[in-house]
Design a protein around this motif. Structure first.
Motif, PDB file in Angstrom:
ATOM      1  N   ALA A  24       0.814  -1.243   0.037  1.00 53.87           N
ATOM      2  CA  ALA A  24      -0.092   0.014   0.118  1.00 53.87           C
ATOM      3  C   ALA A  24       1.051   1.243  -0.020  1.00 53.87           C
ATOM      4  O   ALA A  24       0.439   2.181  -0.775  1.00 53.87           O
ATOM      5  CB  ALA A  24      -0.923   0.017   1.306  1.00 53.87           C
ATOM      6  N   ILE A  25       1.828   1.178   0.659  1.00 55.20           N
ATOM      7  CA  ILE A  25       2.805   2.257   0.874  1.00 55.20           C
ATOM      8  C   ILE A  25       3.575   2.690  -0.407  1.00 55.20           C
ATOM      9  O   ILE A  25       3.762   3.956  -0.709  1.00 55.20           O
ATOM     10  CB  ILE A  25       3.792   2.087   1.996  1.00 55.20           C
ATOM     11  CG1 ILE A  25       4.223   3.570   2.640  1.00 55.20           C
ATOM     12  CG2 ILE A  25       4.976   1.556   1.554  1.00 55.20           C
ATOM     13  CD1 ILE A  25       3.118   4.330   3.383  1.00 55.20           C
ATOM     14  N   VAL A  26       3.558   1.790  -1.450  1.00 57.54           N
ATOM     15  CA  VAL A  26       4.059   2.057  -2.616  1.00 57.54           C
ATOM     16  C   VAL A  26       3.447   3.308  -3.607  1.00 57.54           C
ATOM     17  O   VAL A  26       3.967   4.239  -3.989  1.00 57.54           O
ATOM     18  CB  VAL A  26       4.254   0.900  -3.667  1.00 57.54           C
ATOM     19  CG1 VAL A  26       4.626   1.296  -5.403  1.00 57.54           C
ATOM     20  CG2 VAL A  26       5.083  -0.038  -2.878  1.00 57.54           C
ATOM     21  N   ALA A  27       1.926   3.227  -3.146  1.00 57.07           N
ATOM     22  CA  ALA A  27       1.277   4.169  -3.713  1.00 57.07           C
ATOM     23  C   ALA A  27       0.969   5.428  -2.585  1.00 57.07           C
ATOM     24  O   ALA A  27       1.162   6.515  -3.127  1.00 57.07           O
ATOM     25  CB  ALA A  27      -0.082   3.439  -4.100  1.00 57.07           C
ATOM     26  N   LEU A  28       0.522   4.902  -1.510  1.00 55.86           N
ATOM     27  CA  LEU A  28       0.234   5.968  -0.616  1.00 55.86           C
ATOM     28  C   LEU A  28       1.171   6.932  -0.232  1.00 55.86           C
ATOM     29  O   LEU A  28       1.004   8.103   0.157  1.00 55.86           O
ATOM     30  CB  LEU A  28      -0.484   5.604   0.715  1.00 55.86           C
ATOM     31  CG  LEU A  28      -1.943   4.866   0.207  1.00 55.86           C
ATOM     32  CD1 LEU A  28      -2.555   4.141   1.426  1.00 55.86           C
ATOM     33  CD2 LEU A  28      -2.936   5.681  -0.207  1.00 55.86           C
ATOM     34  N   GLY A  29       2.394   6.266  -0.156  1.00 58.49           N
ATOM     35  CA  GLY A  29       3.486   7.143   0.429  1.00 58.49           C
ATOM     36  C   GLY A  29       3.859   8.433  -0.808  1.00 58.49           C
ATOM     37  O   GLY A  29       4.689   9.314  -0.213  1.00 58.49           O
ATOM     38  N   LEU A  53       3.879   1.528 -11.445  1.00 61.26           N
ATOM     39  CA  LEU A  53       4.333   0.693 -10.370  1.00 61.26           C
ATOM     40  C   LEU A  53       3.439   0.585  -9.128  1.00 61.26           C
ATOM     41  O   LEU A  53       3.189  -0.580  -8.327  1.00 61.26           O
ATOM     42  CB  LEU A  53       5.879   1.233  -9.769  1.00 61.26           C
ATOM     43  CG  LEU A  53       6.521   0.556  -8.583  1.00 61.26           C
ATOM     44  CD1 LEU A  53       6.839  -0.833  -9.057  1.00 61.26           C
ATOM     45  CD2 LEU A  53       7.746   1.213  -8.236  1.00 61.26           C
ATOM     46  N   ALA A  54       2.752   1.939  -8.691  1.00 59.46           N
ATOM     47  CA  ALA A  54       1.668   1.823  -7.579  1.00 59.46           C
ATOM     48  C   ALA A  54       0.766   0.867  -7.990  1.00 59.46           C
ATOM     49  O   ALA A  54       0.337   0.214  -7.155  1.00 59.46           O
ATOM     50  CB  ALA A  54       1.356   3.161  -7.314  1.00 59.46           C
ATOM     51  N   THR A  55       0.305   1.071  -9.435  1.00 60.78           N
ATOM     52  CA  THR A  55      -0.869   0.277  -9.748  1.00 60.78           C
ATOM     53  C   THR A  55      -0.463  -1.268  -9.757  1.00 60.78           C
ATOM     54  O   THR A  55      -1.349  -2.041  -9.255  1.00 60.78           O
ATOM     55  CB  THR A  55      -1.179   0.578 -11.049  1.00 60.78           C
ATOM     56  OG1 THR A  55      -1.433   2.031 -11.305  1.00 60.78           O
ATOM     57  CG2 THR A  55      -2.606  -0.192 -11.583  1.00 60.78           C
ATOM     58  N   LEU A  56       0.633  -1.555 -10.214  1.00 60.49           N
ATOM     59  CA  LEU A  56       1.276  -3.220 -10.087  1.00 60.49           C
ATOM     60  C   LEU A  56       1.182  -3.421  -8.646  1.00 60.49           C
ATOM     61  O   LEU A  56       0.747  -4.586  -8.254  1.00 60.49           O
ATOM     62  CB  LEU A  56       2.378  -3.264 -10.656  1.00 60.49           C
ATOM     63  CG  LEU A  56       3.117  -4.752 -10.519  1.00 60.49           C
ATOM     64  CD1 LEU A  56       2.320  -5.646 -11.444  1.00 60.49           C
ATOM     65  CD2 LEU A  56       4.484  -4.642 -11.134  1.00 60.49           C
ATOM     66  N   ALA A  57       1.572  -2.607  -7.762  1.00 57.51           N
ATOM     67  CA  ALA A  57       1.700  -2.866  -6.217  1.00 57.51           C
ATOM     68  C   ALA A  57       0.127  -3.297  -5.767  1.00 57.51           C
ATOM     69  O   ALA A  57      -0.071  -4.188  -4.985  1.00 57.51           O
ATOM     70  CB  ALA A  57       2.223  -1.790  -5.411  1.00 57.51           C
ATOM     71  N   TYR A  58      -0.793  -2.473  -6.056  1.00 54.91           N
ATOM     72  CA  TYR A  58      -2.080  -2.855  -5.698  1.00 54.91           C
ATOM     73  C   TYR A  58      -2.674  -3.963  -6.253  1.00 54.91           C
ATOM     74  O   TYR A  58      -3.616  -4.566  -5.688  1.00 54.91           O
ATOM     75  CB  TYR A  58      -2.968  -1.475  -6.034  1.00 54.91           C
ATOM     76  CG  TYR A  58      -3.107  -0.591  -4.603  1.00 54.91           C
ATOM     77  CD1 TYR A  58      -4.410  -0.298  -4.224  1.00 54.91           C
ATOM     78  CD2 TYR A  58      -2.027  -0.215  -4.164  1.00 54.91           C
ATOM     79  CE1 TYR A  58      -4.484   0.462  -2.932  1.00 54.91           C
ATOM     80  CE2 TYR A  58      -2.164   0.699  -3.249  1.00 54.91           C
ATOM     81  CZ  TYR A  58      -3.481   0.888  -2.505  1.00 54.91           C
ATOM     82  OH  TYR A  58      -3.566   1.722  -1.593  1.00 54.91           O
ATOM     83  N   ILE A  59      -2.446  -4.276  -7.543  1.00 53.65           N
ATOM     84  CA  ILE A  59      -2.662  -5.650  -8.024  1.00 53.65           C
ATOM     85  C   ILE A  59      -2.236  -6.743  -7.292  1.00 53.65           C
ATOM     86  O   ILE A  59      -3.212  -7.770  -7.106  1.00 53.65           O
ATOM     87  CB  ILE A  59      -2.294  -5.835  -9.569  1.00 53.65           C
ATOM     88  CG1 ILE A  59      -3.112  -4.625 -10.513  1.00 53.65           C
ATOM     89  CG2 ILE A  59      -2.585  -7.141  -9.903  1.00 53.65           C
ATOM     90  CD1 ILE A  59      -2.448  -4.595 -11.946  1.00 53.65           C
TER      91      ILE A  59
END
Length: 435
Positions: A25-30, A182-188
């Motif tokens: 989650a922190i990949v995007a929210l960060g 990259l954030a999208t991939l992390a959420y997938i």
């Protein structure tokens, strides 16, 4: 429906998936907290005013949707609502990564994506603590949350440094789109990891489903919970804004360089990680009472210690302020662990998601107001710019910090609002189960 029981192996796997979920989650929210989103909006031509408005989408959406989403989570299942949220989030972060798909609507695409990402955050956050509550053994909650926070804090720091380095080399819109891809991939990936977290307290089928208002009123009548909400609101109100005041004083009064200010901020982060590590062990061995009492006083002394810099020689001032930053970060880190542990101890058996969401709203409201109050005071010009004490000068920022320090000490009297202080929360959070 009775609570399901995990085997030791299943329990470890569940806790591992919880940590992985938060790190992904922190990949995007960060990117929201470390300034990457702000820079992205600037790169696509968004004005400063609109950028500030867009950055408020996440907290405002949380404030509006958290309680209704929690009501749905308790009724239809935390995992079900959470996975719906993750699906929405995948589309949200994916749309944000398409900022330059069309030049005329790039800003609109990012805003739509942000709204979807905010809805995702609300749907997952609404049932998060109630999902974790039966999974984490009460006697090891302190150490688990210590490990959890340390891990995603480290991931956040690494990502922040990495993004800063990449953008220093190339800050084109395409690079920002790569970050959000990259954030999208992390959420997938997070969707599949979250799916593997067991829901040990599935929703019960009831013939008489109470309305949202009735559920909310029932939660509010829980004296232990509302008392703890009040305490954390007050503590956040008089401490959370201190870091911004530290930075303002260091920049505008002490004329520190940007590098030195960032370094001191990182010292605070290191102190916070140390506080998380130590706090988790103290909580499991002695309970949350010791951490709350000690850190409450340490916070007041850290704020007052910042003012006492006027008696320090310029040669040692940076090192002195570094120790103050470390102390503040350590106290905040430890109290964060105690807060989460205490919360799980006071959550009611029914309507857990609504109860946890009400706490989050109280706590984050205190944090938000802690930053708004100084802004209002400074804008109203009710304080003198320069204050003199024994031939030494203090600023208007110091005057606000002095007020925060005094109120933090006064709030020691409110420690009785913490249920574990009165032995009202579950035994493990009180340190009754010694390790």
């Amino acid at each position: 429906m009775p609570t399901l029981i995990l085997s030791p192996i299943e329990e470890k796997a569940a806790m591992r998936n919880i940590i992985w979920s938060q790190c992904l989650a922190i990949v995007a929210l960060g990117t929201v907290g470390n300034g990457t989103l702000l820079l992205y909006l600037t790169a696509i031509g968004t004005s400063a005013v609109r950028t500030m408005i867009y950055l408020a989408i996440l907290p405002l959406t949380n404030a509006a949707l958290l309680l209704p989403a929690a009501f749905l989570a308790d009724r239809y299942g935390k995992k079900r609502i959470g996975q719906i949220g993750l699906t929405v989030g995948i589309f949200g972060w994916g749309i944000i990564s398409l900022g330059s798909l069309t030049e005329d609507y790039s800003e609109s695409l990012v805003v739509i994506g942000l709204i979807l990402a905010a809805v995702c955050s609300s749907l997952i956050g609404a049932g998060w603590f109630s999902l974790l509550s039966p999974i984490i053994p009460a006697e090891t909650r302190g150490r688990f949350f210590s490990r959890l926070r340390l891990t995603f804090s480290l991931v956040s720091l690494i990502l922040s440094i990495s993004y800063a380095w990449i953008l220093s080399v190339n800050s084109s819109v395409m690079v920002y789109e790569g970050i959000y891809a990259l954030a999208t991939l992390a959420y997938i990936i997070r969707w599949f990891v979250y799916r593997r977290i067991p829901e040990l307290e599935p929703p019960e089928r009831k013939t008489d489903n109470p309305s949202f208002l009735r559920v909310l009123l029932k939660v509010i009548r829980n004296k232990n919970l509302t008392a703890f909400c009040s305490y954390m609101f007050l503590l956040g109100l008089f401490t959370a804004g201190s870091m911004a005041l530290f930075a303002m004083t260091e920049k505008r009064v002490l004329d520190f360089t940007a590098t030195r200010i960032i370094l001191l901020s990182n010292v605070t982060l290191v102190g916070g990680m140390f506080g998380m590590f130590l706090g988790g062990r103290i909580v499991d061995r002695h309970g949350t009472r010791l951490v709350f009492a000690a850190c409450h006083i340490l916070l007041a002394f850290a704020l007052m210690g910042f003012l006492l810099r006027i008696f320090t020689s310029p040669a040692v001032l940076p090192f002195y302020l570094g120790s103050i930053h470390f102390l503040l970060g350590g106290a905040m880190g430890a109290i964060g662990i105690a807060m989460t542990t205490e919360l799980l101890g006071v959550l009611p058996k029914e309507n857990k998601s609504v109860a946890a969401s009400m706490f989050i709203i109280f706590q984050t409201s205190g944090v938000a107001l802690s930053g708004l109050i100084p802004a209002g005071i400074l804008k109203a010009n009710v304080l003198r710019d320069i204050w003199e004490i024994g031939g030494h000068q203090l600023s208007s920022f110091d005057a606000i910090l002095a007020g925060y320090s005094l109120m933090t000490l006064v709030l020691v009297a409110t420690l009785g609002l913490v249920p574990s202080m009165l032995r009202k929360s579950e035994p493990a959070s009180l340190g009754l189960n010694r390790l």
